[in-house]
Design a protein around this motif. Structure first.
Motif, PDB file in Angstrom:
ATOM      1  N   ALA A  63       0.839  -1.209   0.000  1.00  0.00           N
ATOM      2  CA  ALA A  63       0.000   0.000   0.000  1.00  0.00           C
ATOM      3  C   ALA A  63       0.868   1.252   0.000  1.00  0.00           C
ATOM      4  O   ALA A  63       2.003   1.237   0.475  1.00  0.00           O
ATOM      5  CB  ALA A  63      -0.898   0.009   1.235  1.00  0.00           C
ATOM      6  N   ASP A  64       0.319   2.338  -0.548  1.00  0.00           N
ATOM      7  CA  ASP A  64       1.013   3.622  -0.533  1.00  0.00           C
ATOM      8  C   ASP A  64       0.560   4.514   0.610  1.00  0.00           C
ATOM      9  O   ASP A  64       1.249   5.468   0.954  1.00  0.00           O
ATOM     10  CB  ASP A  64       0.773   4.375  -1.854  1.00  0.00           C
ATOM     11  CG  ASP A  64       1.542   3.752  -2.998  1.00  0.00           C
ATOM     12  OD1 ASP A  64       2.695   3.320  -2.778  1.00  0.00           O
ATOM     13  OD2 ASP A  64       0.995   3.700  -4.117  1.00  0.00           O
ATOM     14  N   GLN A  65      -0.607   4.232   1.156  1.00  0.00           N
ATOM     15  CA  GLN A  65      -1.092   5.027   2.276  1.00  0.00           C
ATOM     16  C   GLN A  65      -1.929   4.160   3.198  1.00  0.00           C
ATOM     17  O   GLN A  65      -2.376   3.094   2.831  1.00  0.00           O
ATOM     18  CB  GLN A  65      -1.888   6.241   1.811  1.00  0.00           C
ATOM     19  CG  GLN A  65      -3.177   5.923   1.108  1.00  0.00           C
ATOM     20  CD  GLN A  65      -3.921   7.196   0.730  1.00  0.00           C
ATOM     21  OE1 GLN A  65      -3.344   8.274   0.679  1.00  0.00           O
ATOM     22  NE2 GLN A  65      -5.199   7.081   0.467  1.00  0.00           N
ATOM     23  N   GLY A  66      -2.138   4.652   4.385  1.00  0.00           N
ATOM     24  CA  GLY A  66      -2.852   3.929   5.426  1.00  0.00           C
ATOM     25  C   GLY A  66      -2.057   4.057   6.720  1.00  0.00           C
ATOM     26  O   GLY A  66      -1.203   4.942   6.846  1.00  0.00           O
ATOM     27  N   ILE A  67      -2.316   3.162   7.634  1.00  0.00           N
ATOM     28  CA  ILE A  67      -1.622   3.159   8.916  1.00  0.00           C
ATOM     29  C   ILE A  67      -0.846   1.855   9.031  1.00  0.00           C
ATOM     30  O   ILE A  67      -1.442   0.777   9.087  1.00  0.00           O
ATOM     31  CB  ILE A  67      -2.618   3.294  10.091  1.00  0.00           C
ATOM     32  CG1 ILE A  67      -3.553   4.482   9.887  1.00  0.00           C
ATOM     33  CG2 ILE A  67      -1.876   3.366  11.414  1.00  0.00           C
ATOM     34  CD1 ILE A  67      -2.865   5.816   9.706  1.00  0.00           C
ATOM     35  N   LEU A  68       0.459   1.962   9.051  1.00  0.00           N
ATOM     36  CA  LEU A  68       1.333   0.793   9.137  1.00  0.00           C
ATOM     37  C   LEU A  68       1.466   0.358  10.593  1.00  0.00           C
ATOM     38  O   LEU A  68       1.826   1.164  11.456  1.00  0.00           O
ATOM     39  CB  LEU A  68       2.708   1.114   8.562  1.00  0.00           C
ATOM     40  CG  LEU A  68       3.750   0.000   8.620  1.00  0.00           C
ATOM     41  CD1 LEU A  68       3.312  -1.198   7.782  1.00  0.00           C
ATOM     42  CD2 LEU A  68       5.105   0.530   8.161  1.00  0.00           C
ATOM     43  N   ILE A  69       1.149  -0.900  10.862  1.00  0.00           N
ATOM     44  CA  ILE A  69       1.329  -1.451  12.202  1.00  0.00           C
ATOM     45  C   ILE A  69       2.802  -1.811  12.367  1.00  0.00           C
ATOM     46  O   ILE A  69       3.336  -2.626  11.629  1.00  0.00           O
ATOM     47  CB  ILE A  69       0.429  -2.673  12.438  1.00  0.00           C
ATOM     48  CG1 ILE A  69      -1.042  -2.260  12.335  1.00  0.00           C
ATOM     49  CG2 ILE A  69       0.742  -3.324  13.788  1.00  0.00           C
ATOM     50  CD1 ILE A  69      -2.023  -3.411  12.426  1.00  0.00           C
ATOM     51  N   ILE A  70       3.430  -1.166  13.348  1.00  0.00           N
ATOM     52  CA  ILE A  70       4.845  -1.386  13.620  1.00  0.00           C
ATOM     53  C   ILE A  70       5.027  -2.493  14.652  1.00  0.00           C
ATOM     54  O   ILE A  70       5.921  -3.321  14.551  1.00  0.00           O
ATOM     55  CB  ILE A  70       5.501  -0.087  14.168  1.00  0.00           C
ATOM     56  CG1 ILE A  70       5.348   1.052  13.179  1.00  0.00           C
ATOM     57  CG2 ILE A  70       6.949  -0.309  14.551  1.00  0.00           C
ATOM     58  CD1 ILE A  70       6.078   0.857  11.897  1.00  0.00           C
ATOM     59  N   ARG A  71       4.171  -2.481  15.675  1.00  0.00           N
ATOM     60  CA  ARG A  71       4.285  -3.434  16.778  1.00  0.00           C
ATOM     61  C   ARG A  71       2.908  -3.715  17.342  1.00  0.00           C
ATOM     62  O   ARG A  71       2.075  -2.819  17.433  1.00  0.00           O
ATOM     63  CB  ARG A  71       5.172  -2.847  17.873  1.00  0.00           C
ATOM     64  CG  ARG A  71       5.368  -3.751  19.054  1.00  0.00           C
ATOM     65  CD  ARG A  71       6.429  -3.171  20.010  1.00  0.00           C
ATOM     66  NE  ARG A  71       6.341  -3.860  21.271  1.00  0.00           N
ATOM     67  CZ  ARG A  71       5.697  -3.397  22.331  1.00  0.00           C
ATOM     68  NH1 ARG A  71       5.121  -2.219  22.302  1.00  0.00           N
ATOM     69  NH2 ARG A  71       5.648  -4.102  23.437  1.00  0.00           N
ATOM     70  N   VAL A  72       2.667  -4.963  17.715  1.00  0.00           N
ATOM     71  CA  VAL A  72       1.436  -5.359  18.388  1.00  0.00           C
ATOM     72  C   VAL A  72       1.806  -5.713  19.827  1.00  0.00           C
ATOM     73  O   VAL A  72       2.687  -6.546  20.061  1.00  0.00           O
ATOM     74  CB  VAL A  72       0.779  -6.562  17.681  1.00  0.00           C
ATOM     75  CG1 VAL A  72      -0.484  -6.992  18.409  1.00  0.00           C
ATOM     76  CG2 VAL A  72       0.471  -6.226  16.223  1.00  0.00           C
ATOM     77  N   VAL A  73       1.161  -5.058  20.773  1.00  0.00           N
ATOM     78  CA  VAL A  73       1.450  -5.285  22.188  1.00  0.00           C
ATOM     79  C   VAL A  73       0.964  -6.684  22.564  1.00  0.00           C
ATOM     80  O   VAL A  73      -0.183  -7.041  22.280  1.00  0.00           O
ATOM     81  CB  VAL A  73       0.749  -4.214  23.060  1.00  0.00           C
ATOM     82  CG1 VAL A  73       0.962  -4.497  24.540  1.00  0.00           C
ATOM     83  CG2 VAL A  73       1.253  -2.822  22.691  1.00  0.00           C
ATOM     84  N   PRO A  74       1.829  -7.504  23.182  1.00  0.00           N
ATOM     85  CA  PRO A  74       1.418  -8.852  23.595  1.00  0.00           C
ATOM     86  C   PRO A  74       0.195  -8.808  24.516  1.00  0.00           C
ATOM     87  O   PRO A  74       0.053  -7.916  25.345  1.00  0.00           O
ATOM     88  CB  PRO A  74       2.642  -9.385  24.353  1.00  0.00           C
ATOM     89  CG  PRO A  74       3.794  -8.572  23.825  1.00  0.00           C
ATOM     90  CD  PRO A  74       3.218  -7.214  23.511  1.00  0.00           C
ATOM     91  N   ASN A  75      -0.702  -9.761  24.333  1.00  0.00           N
ATOM     92  CA  ASN A  75      -1.919  -9.928  25.139  1.00  0.00           C
ATOM     93  C   ASN A  75      -2.905  -8.767  25.009  1.00  0.00           C
ATOM     94  O   ASN A  75      -3.812  -8.642  25.818  1.00  0.00           O
ATOM     95  CB  ASN A  75      -1.578 -10.155  26.610  1.00  0.00           C
ATOM     96  CG  ASN A  75      -0.698 -11.367  26.799  1.00  0.00           C
ATOM     97  OD1 ASN A  75      -0.954 -12.411  26.206  1.00  0.00           O
ATOM     98  ND2 ASN A  75       0.347 -11.221  27.576  1.00  0.00           N
ATOM     99  N   SER A  76      -2.741  -7.923  24.021  1.00  0.00           N
ATOM    100  CA  SER A  76      -3.649  -6.793  23.800  1.00  0.00           C
ATOM    101  C   SER A  76      -4.821  -7.263  22.938  1.00  0.00           C
ATOM    102  O   SER A  76      -4.782  -8.354  22.347  1.00  0.00           O
ATOM    103  CB  SER A  76      -2.911  -5.665  23.084  1.00  0.00           C
ATOM    104  OG  SER A  76      -2.578  -6.069  21.763  1.00  0.00           O
TER     105      SER A  76
END
Length: 139
Positions: A58-71
């Motif tokens: 994708a060229d735009q949007g929100i890139l997930i960098i990290r997912v918090v464990p147990n979230s």
């Protein structure tokens, strides 16, 4: 003169009475993501990085960098490298917009999140929670 009625009005609150407020103000409404606004420049840098195991399409949007464990995000299967395209059918193009949608949606309401992962559009349903301050979350 009996002052017991007035002493309640002038008594300082105890820690026990304040505890629920401390818990609420120490948290923030979240689904447990660290994210970045995706631009063509960010995409190029990630895709050109030799040690990256993520390929951004994708060229735009929100890139997930990290997912918090147990979230909540971890429990529904969101992953680093996913690109959030819409939340509740509203396009999101800046990371600040995600937090605004979360706050508007509230604590007890589910959100529908559409992400792009490896060229596939996936839809997830998640319920935000009060999580610890981002400064207190361990990697």
């Amino acid at each position: 003169m009996n002052t017991s009625k007035n002493s309640f009005l002038t008594r300082k609150p105890t820690t026990h009475l304040l505890l629920p407020f401390i818990v609420i103000t120490a948290g923030f409404l979240s689904i447990g993501l660290q994210m970045l606004t995706l631009t063509p420049q960010v995409k190029q840098r990630i895709n050109n990085y030799p040690n990256s195991n993520v390929r951004i399409l994708a060229d735009q949007g929100i890139l997930i960098i990290r997912v918090v464990p147990n979230s909540p995000a971890a429990r529904i299967g969101l992953r680093p490298g996913d690109v959030i395209r819409t939340i509740n059918n509203q396009p999101v193009t800046i990371s600040e917009g995600v937090q605004q949608i979360l706050e508007k949606n509230g604590l007890n309401n589910s959100l529908q999140i559409q992400v792009l992962r490896n060229g596939q559009n996936l839809v997830f349903t998640v319920k935000p929670e009060l999580l610890p301050s981002p400064n207190n979350i361990q990697p």
